[in-house]
Design an enzyme around this catalytic site. Structure first.
Site, mmCIF file in Angstrom:
data_model
loop_
_atom_site.group_PDB
_atom_site.id
_atom_site.type_symbol
_atom_site.label_atom_id
_atom_site.label_comp_id
_atom_site.label_asym_id
_atom_site.label_seq_id
_atom_site.Cartn_x
_atom_site.Cartn_y
_atom_site.Cartn_z
ATOM 1 N N SER A 75 0.829 -1.198 0.000
ATOM 2 C CA SER A 75 0.000 0.000 0.000
ATOM 3 C C SER A 75 0.872 1.260 0.000
ATOM 4 O O SER A 75 1.718 1.416 -0.870
ATOM 5 C CB SER A 75 -0.954 -0.036 1.196
ATOM 6 O OG SER A 75 -1.941 0.969 1.097
ATOM 7 N N ASP A 132 -8.380 -5.598 -6.266
ATOM 8 C CA ASP A 132 -8.162 -4.387 -5.467
ATOM 9 C C ASP A 132 -8.473 -3.162 -6.327
ATOM 10 O O ASP A 132 -7.861 -2.978 -7.382
ATOM 11 C CB ASP A 132 -6.708 -4.340 -4.991
ATOM 12 C CG ASP A 132 -6.334 -3.008 -4.361
ATOM 13 O OD1 ASP A 132 -7.229 -2.331 -3.826
ATOM 14 O OD2 ASP A 132 -5.138 -2.666 -4.399
ATOM 15 N N HIS A 141 -6.646 -5.628 -1.694
ATOM 16 C CA HIS A 141 -5.591 -4.727 -1.237
ATOM 17 C C HIS A 141 -4.882 -5.409 -0.068
ATOM 18 O O HIS A 141 -5.530 -5.817 0.900
ATOM 19 C CB HIS A 141 -6.207 -3.394 -0.807
ATOM 20 C CG HIS A 141 -5.217 -2.287 -0.680
ATOM 21 N ND1 HIS A 141 -4.468 -1.851 -1.745
ATOM 22 C CD2 HIS A 141 -4.856 -1.528 0.378
ATOM 23 C CE1 HIS A 141 -3.689 -0.865 -1.342
ATOM 24 N NE2 HIS A 141 -3.895 -0.652 -0.057
#
Length: 463
Positions: free
Chosen positions: A176, A384, A440
């Site tokens: 991330s 994601d 994610h």
């Protein structure tokens, strides 16, 4: 430069320049018996006056810590605790849903921990994340570049106090928002090694999952991704693409056609879970409509109840809630040797950091690092929509590396686990992989497949 100075100080004085505290943790509340792996926790001081205390969890490889790679792992955010990466993604522990001992959620072993193949430092960074804290108010003022420098200082001090790991292959990783941080840290280490003013770190490469790279470009691919996944009709997508001229974020307020199209797009997507588009969206509005006698604050935009049993629909956020209950328990903090009174409350992701985003894109760092000959693994959960794989693949293509492996499936247990492609530039080798069905932070959703991926990549095998 700093590492060289640190070595000199270690030689000429008995002063504890690492200003660190570390302990071996043999058991944890909620886990039955002794831990079957070596866990160390502690603090390392950084900053101009050692005012910042960075907390870490270190777990030795369960295979061969003498020779296995050493991985420094950062969770995203910025401000998300390393414990989230440890217990929900790649560490040897996970919560056992629905089971508890007294008021504490139970822990169990994760059979797909990356500590099967590497020793991992899970670092609470930047300051204000997890159990990391500063002794001054000024110490909490942080930026992308300053955080990267403090993480480098942490790694220098940690390695100098544990020289047996200096020869282990070193990788820097994260997911991330760490896609901004990690390339900066790798660049700093690379520059330090080039200076030849101290013992070099045995840096071999870096790896990133669903990484933020260029915030504008990453988010701008959400609409093409949504169309690709059949969340938008062909007609709506084509109209929006034409009217907005493929710019969906910085929109001309006088472009009425584009604004109208985006309003319809937002209506189509507003109830979609961006982190994993196939899972339920657990918004505040949904849960406000339910009976909620006991609300527990989680991330700043989530208020979820703690149920006696999970209601329908199941929400991943219930498992996240376990970390709040567990990490804020005093017996847990004592077991981890957290310094009493240093934080008011542990949160999984601290969204109130005093943080300045001074690096809008890490692409320039990637361009520099591919020239250095490092190994690079970039992977993306293909469901994601926070950081769609379309944008990640696009910036990798923009590096203009030589394609050596065409887009092809990779397998786990005879089933397609995702798709991968490979690139090179002189000695640099870059692998891009998708994780089929992953969201994610892909290992959270597909742990077995991601362990197979990292095992093969670290061993220089094809995925």
């Amino acid at each position: 430069m700093f590492c060289s100075l640190l070595i000199i100080l270690l030689v000429i004085t008995s002063h504890d320049v690492t200003a660190s505290q570390s302990v071996l943790v043999k058991s944890l509340p909620g886990f039955p018996g002794d831990l079957p792996f070596k866990l160390e926790t502690g603090y390392v001081s950084v900053g101009d006056f050692d005012e910042v205390q960075l907390f870490y969890y270190f777990i030795e490889s369960e295979r061969n810590p003498k020779d296995d790679p050493l991985l420094l792992w950062l969770t995203g955010g910025p401000g998300c605790s390393a414990f989230s990466g440890l217990v929900y993604e790649i560490g040897p522990l996970s919560f056992d849903p629905g089971k508890s001992t007294g008021n504490l959620p139970n822990l169990k072993l994760n059979p797909y921990s990356w500590t099967k193949v590497a020793s991992i430092i899970f670092l609470d960074a930047p300051v204000g994340t997890g159990f990391s804290y500063a002794s001054t108010a000024e110490g909490y003022n942080i930026t992308d570049t300053l955080s990267a420098k403090e993480t480098f200082t942490f790694l220098c001090k940690w390695l100098m106090s544990r020289p047996k790991f200096l020869q282990n292959p070193l990788y820097i990783g994260g997911d991330s928002y760490s896609g901004i941080q990690v390339p900066i840290i790798v660049q700093i280490i690379s520059d330090y090694n080039d200076d030849e003013r101290g013992p070099p770190m045995n840096l071999k490469g870096y790896l990133l999952g669903n990484p933020v790279t260029d915030i504008h470009k990453d988010k701008n691919t959400r609409i093409p991704f949504a169309h690709l996944k059949s969340l938008l009709s062909d007609e709506l997508y084509e109209a929006t693409k034409i009217h907005c001229k493929e710019e969906y974020l910085h929109v001309d307020p006088n472009n009425a056609l584009c604004i109208n199209d985006l309003q319809v797009v937002n209506e189509c997507l507003q109830n979609i879970n961006l982190a994993q588009i196939l899972e339920p969206s657990c918004s505040v509005e949904i849960w406000k409509s339910r009976q909620n006698p006991t609300a527990v604050a989680m991330d700043s935009d989530d208020l979820l109840p703690w149920p006696h049993r999970y209601p329908e629909p199941w929400c991943r956020s219930y498992i996240y809630l376990s970390s709040y209950i567990w990490a804020n328990d005093k017996t847990v903090q004592n077991a981890l040797h957290v310094r009493e009174g240093t934080i008011k409350e542990w949160v999984r992701c601290n969204k109130s950091l005093s943080y300045v985003y001074d690096v809008p894109s890490s692409l320039i760092y990637h361009r520099n690092l591919v020239k250095k000959g490092y190994r690079v693994l970039i992977y993306s959960g293909d469901h994601d929509m926070v950081i769609p794989y379309l944008g990640t693949h696009a910036w990798i293509e923009a590096l203009n590396l030589t394609l050596v492996d065409d887009w092809q499936p990779w397998f786990v247990n005879g089933q397609v686990a995702g798709y991968s492609t490979g690139y090179k530039y002189k000695k640099c080798q870059l692998t891009f992989a998708t994780v089929k069905g992953g969201g994610h932070t892909a290992p959270e959703y597909k742990p077995e497949e991601c362990l197979a991926m990292i095992y093969r990549w670290l061993a220089f095998y094809p995925l």
